[in-house]
Design a protein around this motif. Structure first.
Motif, PDB file in Angstrom:
ATOM      1  N   CYS A 103     -39.737  -6.621 -60.662  1.00  0.00           N
ATOM      2  CA  CYS A 103     -41.257  -7.130 -60.232  1.00  0.00           C
ATOM      3  C   CYS A 103     -41.615  -8.346 -60.635  1.00  0.00           C
ATOM      4  CB  CYS A 103     -42.259  -6.108 -60.995  1.00  0.00           C
ATOM      5  SG  CYS A 103     -42.104  -4.296 -60.173  1.00  0.00           S
ATOM      6  N   SER A 104     -40.901  -9.141 -61.411  1.00  0.00           N
ATOM      7  CA  SER A 104     -41.089 -10.497 -61.837  1.00  0.00           C
ATOM      8  C   SER A 104     -42.638 -10.705 -62.312  1.00  0.00           C
ATOM      9  CB  SER A 104     -40.784 -11.482 -60.759  1.00  0.00           C
ATOM     10  OG  SER A 104     -39.457 -11.367 -60.473  1.00  0.00           O
ATOM     11  N   PHE A 105     -42.820 -10.013 -63.282  1.00  0.00           N
ATOM     12  CA  PHE A 105     -44.347 -10.052 -63.650  1.00  0.00           C
ATOM     13  C   PHE A 105     -44.436 -11.340 -64.428  1.00  0.00           C
ATOM     14  CE2 PHE A 105     -44.076  -5.121 -63.417  1.00  0.00           C
ATOM     15  CZ  PHE A 105     -45.075  -5.325 -62.403  1.00  0.00           C
ATOM     16  N   GLY A 106     -45.595 -11.934 -64.311  1.00  0.00           N
ATOM     17  CA  GLY A 106     -45.751 -13.276 -65.047  1.00  0.00           C
ATOM     18  C   GLY A 106     -47.526 -13.096 -65.107  1.00  0.00           C
ATOM     19  N   TYR A 107     -47.917 -14.295 -65.722  1.00  0.00           N
ATOM     20  CA  TYR A 107     -49.513 -14.339 -65.840  1.00  0.00           C
ATOM     21  C   TYR A 107     -50.134 -14.329 -64.390  1.00  0.00           C
ATOM     22  CZ  TYR A 107     -53.837 -16.717 -66.477  1.00  0.00           C
ATOM     23  OH  TYR A 107     -55.416 -16.816 -66.364  1.00  0.00           O
ATOM     24  N   ARG A 108     -50.838 -13.255 -64.438  1.00  0.00           N
ATOM     25  CA  ARG A 108     -51.509 -13.093 -62.900  1.00  0.00           C
ATOM     26  C   ARG A 108     -50.613 -13.226 -61.877  1.00  0.00           C
ATOM     27  NH1 ARG A 108     -54.024 -11.592 -66.442  1.00  0.00           N
ATOM     28  NH2 ARG A 108     -56.291 -11.807 -66.882  1.00  0.00           N
ATOM     29  N   THR A 109     -49.594 -12.720 -61.927  1.00  0.00           N
ATOM     30  CA  THR A 109     -48.623 -12.982 -60.884  1.00  0.00           C
ATOM     31  C   THR A 109     -47.303 -11.966 -60.830  1.00  0.00           C
ATOM     32  OG1 THR A 109     -47.448 -14.480 -59.283  1.00  0.00           O
ATOM     33  CG2 THR A 109     -46.884 -14.819 -61.714  1.00  0.00           C
ATOM     34  N   SER A 110     -46.892 -11.773 -59.731  1.00  0.00           N
ATOM     35  CA  SER A 110     -45.567 -10.914 -59.717  1.00  0.00           C
ATOM     36  C   SER A 110     -45.025 -11.291 -58.420  1.00  0.00           C
ATOM     37  CB  SER A 110     -46.232  -9.395 -59.509  1.00  0.00           C
ATOM     38  OG  SER A 110     -46.778  -8.903 -58.457  1.00  0.00           O
ATOM     39  N   ILE A 111     -43.829 -10.509 -58.085  1.00  0.00           N
ATOM     40  CA  ILE A 111     -43.081 -10.851 -56.869  1.00  0.00           C
ATOM     41  C   ILE A 111     -43.994 -10.346 -55.673  1.00  0.00           C
ATOM     42  CG2 ILE A 111     -42.153  -8.327 -56.687  1.00  0.00           C
ATOM     43  CD1 ILE A 111     -39.492  -9.808 -55.775  1.00  0.00           C
ATOM     44  N   PHE A 112     -45.010  -9.368 -55.794  1.00  0.00           N
ATOM     45  CA  PHE A 112     -45.932  -9.192 -54.793  1.00  0.00           C
ATOM     46  C   PHE A 112     -46.934 -10.290 -54.290  1.00  0.00           C
ATOM     47  CE2 PHE A 112     -44.932  -5.417 -57.462  1.00  0.00           C
ATOM     48  CZ  PHE A 112     -44.176  -4.828 -56.705  1.00  0.00           C
ATOM     49  N   LYS A 113     -47.007 -11.282 -55.148  1.00  0.00           N
ATOM     50  CA  LYS A 113     -47.673 -12.514 -54.712  1.00  0.00           C
ATOM     51  C   LYS A 113     -46.591 -13.649 -54.332  1.00  0.00           C
ATOM     52  CE  LYS A 113     -51.766 -13.314 -56.182  1.00  0.00           C
ATOM     53  NZ  LYS A 113     -53.040 -13.808 -56.991  1.00  0.00           N
ATOM     54  N   THR A 114     -45.276 -13.181 -54.391  1.00  0.00           N
ATOM     55  CA  THR A 114     -44.415 -14.660 -53.992  1.00  0.00           C
ATOM     56  C   THR A 114     -43.399 -14.018 -53.143  1.00  0.00           C
ATOM     57  OG1 THR A 114     -43.030 -13.812 -56.145  1.00  0.00           O
ATOM     58  CG2 THR A 114     -44.729 -15.795 -56.340  1.00  0.00           C
ATOM     59  N   ALA A 115     -42.311 -13.544 -53.346  1.00  0.00           N
ATOM     60  CA  ALA A 115     -41.240 -13.279 -52.286  1.00  0.00           C
ATOM     61  C   ALA A 115     -41.636 -12.186 -51.279  1.00  0.00           C
ATOM     62  CB  ALA A 115     -39.965 -13.011 -53.115  1.00  0.00           C
ATOM     63  N   LEU A 116     -42.503 -11.092 -52.027  1.00  0.00           N
ATOM     64  CA  LEU A 116     -42.881  -9.705 -51.262  1.00  0.00           C
ATOM     65  C   LEU A 116     -44.271 -10.197 -50.751  1.00  0.00           C
ATOM     66  CD1 LEU A 116     -41.109  -6.988 -52.855  1.00  0.00           C
ATOM     67  CD2 LEU A 116     -40.434  -7.829 -50.788  1.00  0.00           C
ATOM     68  N   ARG A 117     -45.033 -11.297 -50.827  1.00  0.00           N
ATOM     69  CA  ARG A 117     -46.282 -11.386 -50.247  1.00  0.00           C
ATOM     70  C   ARG A 117     -46.222 -10.813 -49.102  1.00  0.00           C
ATOM     71  NH1 ARG A 117     -49.865 -15.148 -52.597  1.00  0.00           N
ATOM     72  NH2 ARG A 117     -51.874 -14.859 -51.747  1.00  0.00           N
ATOM     73  N   GLY A 118     -47.319 -10.030 -48.693  1.00  0.00           N
ATOM     74  CA  GLY A 118     -47.528  -9.410 -47.316  1.00  0.00           C
ATOM     75  C   GLY A 118     -46.442  -8.572 -46.860  1.00  0.00           C
ATOM     76  N   LYS A 119     -45.276  -8.421 -47.511  1.00  0.00           N
ATOM     77  CA  LYS A 119     -44.230  -7.373 -47.246  1.00  0.00           C
ATOM     78  C   LYS A 119     -44.228  -6.165 -47.754  1.00  0.00           C
ATOM     79  CE  LYS A 119     -41.436 -11.607 -46.537  1.00  0.00           C
ATOM     80  NZ  LYS A 119     -40.774 -12.639 -47.180  1.00  0.00           N
ATOM     81  N   ALA A 120     -44.798  -6.024 -48.841  1.00  0.00           N
ATOM     82  CA  ALA A 120     -44.653  -4.767 -49.537  1.00  0.00           C
ATOM     83  C   ALA A 120     -45.977  -3.935 -49.470  1.00  0.00           C
ATOM     84  CB  ALA A 120     -44.394  -5.144 -50.998  1.00  0.00           C
ATOM     85  N   ILE A 121     -45.996  -2.620 -49.412  1.00  0.00           N
ATOM     86  CA  ILE A 121     -47.170  -1.892 -49.598  1.00  0.00           C
ATOM     87  C   ILE A 121     -46.801  -1.005 -50.798  1.00  0.00           C
ATOM     88  CG2 ILE A 121     -48.611   0.031 -48.480  1.00  0.00           C
ATOM     89  CD1 ILE A 121     -47.837  -0.911 -45.695  1.00  0.00           C
ATOM     90  N   ILE A 122     -47.571  -1.222 -51.822  1.00  0.00           N
ATOM     91  CA  ILE A 122     -47.417  -0.501 -52.908  1.00  0.00           C
ATOM     92  C   ILE A 122     -47.845   0.829 -52.841  1.00  0.00           C
ATOM     93  CG2 ILE A 122     -47.701  -0.423 -55.318  1.00  0.00           C
ATOM     94  CD1 ILE A 122     -47.908  -3.643 -55.230  1.00  0.00           C
ATOM     95  N   THR A 123     -47.000   1.940 -52.966  1.00  0.00           N
ATOM     96  CA  THR A 123     -47.472   3.295 -52.905  1.00  0.00           C
ATOM     97  C   THR A 123     -47.720   4.166 -54.219  1.00  0.00           C
ATOM     98  OG1 THR A 123     -45.191   3.920 -52.464  1.00  0.00           O
ATOM     99  CG2 THR A 123     -46.303   3.528 -50.530  1.00  0.00           C
ATOM    100  N   ARG A 124     -46.742   3.687 -55.082  1.00  0.00           N
ATOM    101  CA  ARG A 124     -46.931   4.488 -56.555  1.00  0.00           C
ATOM    102  C   ARG A 124     -46.715   3.811 -57.329  1.00  0.00           C
ATOM    103  NH1 ARG A 124     -42.605   8.685 -55.781  1.00  0.00           N
ATOM    104  NH2 ARG A 124     -42.343   8.068 -53.672  1.00  0.00           N
ATOM    105  N   ILE A 125     -47.090   3.963 -58.749  1.00  0.00           N
ATOM    106  CA  ILE A 125     -46.198   3.078 -59.931  1.00  0.00           C
ATOM    107  C   ILE A 125     -45.981   3.988 -61.072  1.00  0.00           C
ATOM    108  CG2 ILE A 125     -47.812   0.882 -59.474  1.00  0.00           C
ATOM    109  CD1 ILE A 125     -49.415   1.573 -61.934  1.00  0.00           C
ATOM    110  N   ARG A 126     -44.787   3.604 -61.643  1.00  0.00           N
ATOM    111  CA  ARG A 126     -44.479   4.222 -62.754  1.00  0.00           C
ATOM    112  C   ARG A 126     -44.705   3.952 -64.046  1.00  0.00           C
ATOM    113  NH1 ARG A 126     -38.626   7.680 -62.098  1.00  0.00           N
ATOM    114  NH2 ARG A 126     -39.646   8.219 -60.206  1.00  0.00           N
ATOM    115  N   LEU A 127     -45.219   4.569 -65.099  1.00  0.00           N
ATOM    116  CA  LEU A 127     -45.770   3.966 -66.315  1.00  0.00           C
ATOM    117  C   LEU A 127     -44.952   4.667 -67.338  1.00  0.00           C
ATOM    118  CD1 LEU A 127     -49.240   4.037 -65.269  1.00  0.00           C
ATOM    119  CD2 LEU A 127     -48.453   1.859 -65.832  1.00  0.00           C
ATOM    120  N   ARG A 128     -44.819   3.948 -68.507  1.00  0.00           N
ATOM    121  CA  ARG A 128     -44.361   4.529 -69.718  1.00  0.00           C
ATOM    122  C   ARG A 128     -45.373   4.262 -70.753  1.00  0.00           C
ATOM    123  NH1 ARG A 128     -41.063   3.021 -74.455  1.00  0.00           N
ATOM    124  NH2 ARG A 128     -38.919   3.839 -74.359  1.00  0.00           N
TER     125      ARG A 128
END
Ligand SMILES: Cc1cc2nc3c(=O)[nH]c(=O)nc-3n(C[C@H](O)[C@H](O)[C@H](O)COP(=O)(O)OP(=O)(O)OC[C@H]3O[C@@H](n4cnc5c(N)ncnc54)[C@H](O)[C@@H]3O)c2cc1C
Length: 336
Positions: A159-184
């Protein structure tokens, strides 16, 4: 699945900007995603996924179809002695999840109380507040990859999380529909009181998840305008992160400049401080304005257009650049 023609978006974005979506779809479960994307209504288009519209600026009527995800199940997948693994579907309101975690004595998410997000949008900009970020708890993100046309699971690292960013704002921008998240989520007490305004709780013998949530709610009320009263999208700009060299030049001119040292040696400056230094609190551009109590928040004083807000943001960017040689980058997603 519902298909609504000419959906008014005014109540579906927290700026309360008037815009019309020609095609608006509400999806009730994951399996409907490929069905919809392969249907004649959407083929050859890139839809926009809309959560609760709290980080979006509609500048025009969106020409892309809009999809909202309405599925919101929560499941506990695994119980270990010091943590549980839970999975939550994208359509749940973020703060419903935080409240559930507090009610059930899970630690961690409480600092992210009251962020007006959906669960699905939370990883996109790695929502954060009061010294915590959602990425610290996410183990996996399930997506539908619209380019590869298949469901995929991304690990925390991917997911490449960073300060107010992730892969969903970069390489996967507009290409990923997030359906579920898993948390610990930790089950043993651990409080993050690293944020300055929370230090006073350190010695409180009554410290609890509920007290922390209440405290955060109170702090947020003083700093952020309520979108149901005055349209806004929270912080409009990211806090800029600058090199140590640039910082020393800035500090020599403004010895009192607030700053936070980043782990990589760079320095984060509060964007609100820069805007405030220029005397822009309360500044107005047509019906758009800089919030008078927090220079980082742009507001709709009533009937502002998306264009007015965008113009105001550009005025601010150019004044900040001129005065401090710093580029402000919008945190809000601008939909042209
Ligand atoms: C008063 C106020 C306070 C705020 N405080 C904070 C804060 O403390 N910390 C913080 O980090 N943010 C804060 N925000 C910003 C905002 O709440 C977050 O960015 C939030 O995650 C946006 O969620 P949303 O569901 O409203 O997403 P939207 O605004 O609807 O969408 C945001 C972006 O995510 C995309 N997206 C949404 N859902 C999905 C999905 N399921 N799959 C893929 N892409 C998706 C959209 O296409 C868009 O690009 C605040 C906003 C307001 C109005």
């Amino acid at each position: 699945m519902q298909h609504i023609k000419n959906q008014d978006l005014i109540h579906l974005n927290t700026f309360h900007i008037k815009a019309i979506a020609r095609d608006f779809f509400i999806i009730e479960n994951e399996q409907e995603i490929p069905l919809l994307l392969n249907s004649k209504d959407l083929v050859q288009t890139t839809p926009l996924i809309l959560g609760s519209g709290s980080n979006i600026l509609f500048v025009n009527n969106p020409h892309r179809p809009i999809i909202q995800l309405a599925f919101k199940r929560l499941q506990i997948l695994e119980r270990q002695s010091d943590y549980h693994i839970i999975e939550v579907e994208a359509g749940m309101k973020w703060d419903d999840l935080v409240r559930w975690s507090v009610m059930n004595n899970y630690y961690g998410l409480v600092n992210l109380s009251y962020i007006p997000s959906t669960v699905g949008a939370a990883p996109v900009q790695n929502i954060g507040a009061y010294g915590e970020e959602v990425g610290n708890f996410i183990t996996h993100v399930h997506i539908y990859n619209t380019e590869r046309q298949r469901f995929e699971t991304l690990s925390h690292k991917e997911c490449s999380f960073g300060y107010r960013t992730s892969i969903f704002k970069t390489a996967l921008r507009g290409k990923a529909i997030i359906t579920r998240i898993r948390l610990r989520l930790p089950t043993k007490p651990q409080f993050n009181l690293s944020y300055r305004d929370l230090h006073f709780l350190k010695d409180n013998p009554n410290l609890s998840l509920w007290l922390l949530r209440l405290t955060i709610g109170k702090i947020r009320m003083t700093k952020l305008p309520d979108p149901s009263i005055i349209g806004n999208a929270g912080s409009f700009f990211k806090n800029p992160i600058i090199s140590p060299e640039k910082f020393s030049t800035l500090q020599s001119r403004y010895p009192q400049v607030p700053h936070y040292q980043m782990p990589d040696g760079k320095i984060k400056i509060p964007a609100g401080w820069l805007i405030d230094r220029l005397g822009l609190k309360g500044y107005r551009h047509g019906n758009a304005g800089v919030y008078e109590n927090n220079a980082l928040v742009l507001v709709n004083h009533g009937n502002a257009t998306g264009k007015e807000i965008l113009e105001l943001s550009r005025i601010i960017q150019s004044k900040v650049k001129q005065a401090f040689d710093i580029d402000l980058v919008p945190e809000v997603n601008i939909i042209q």
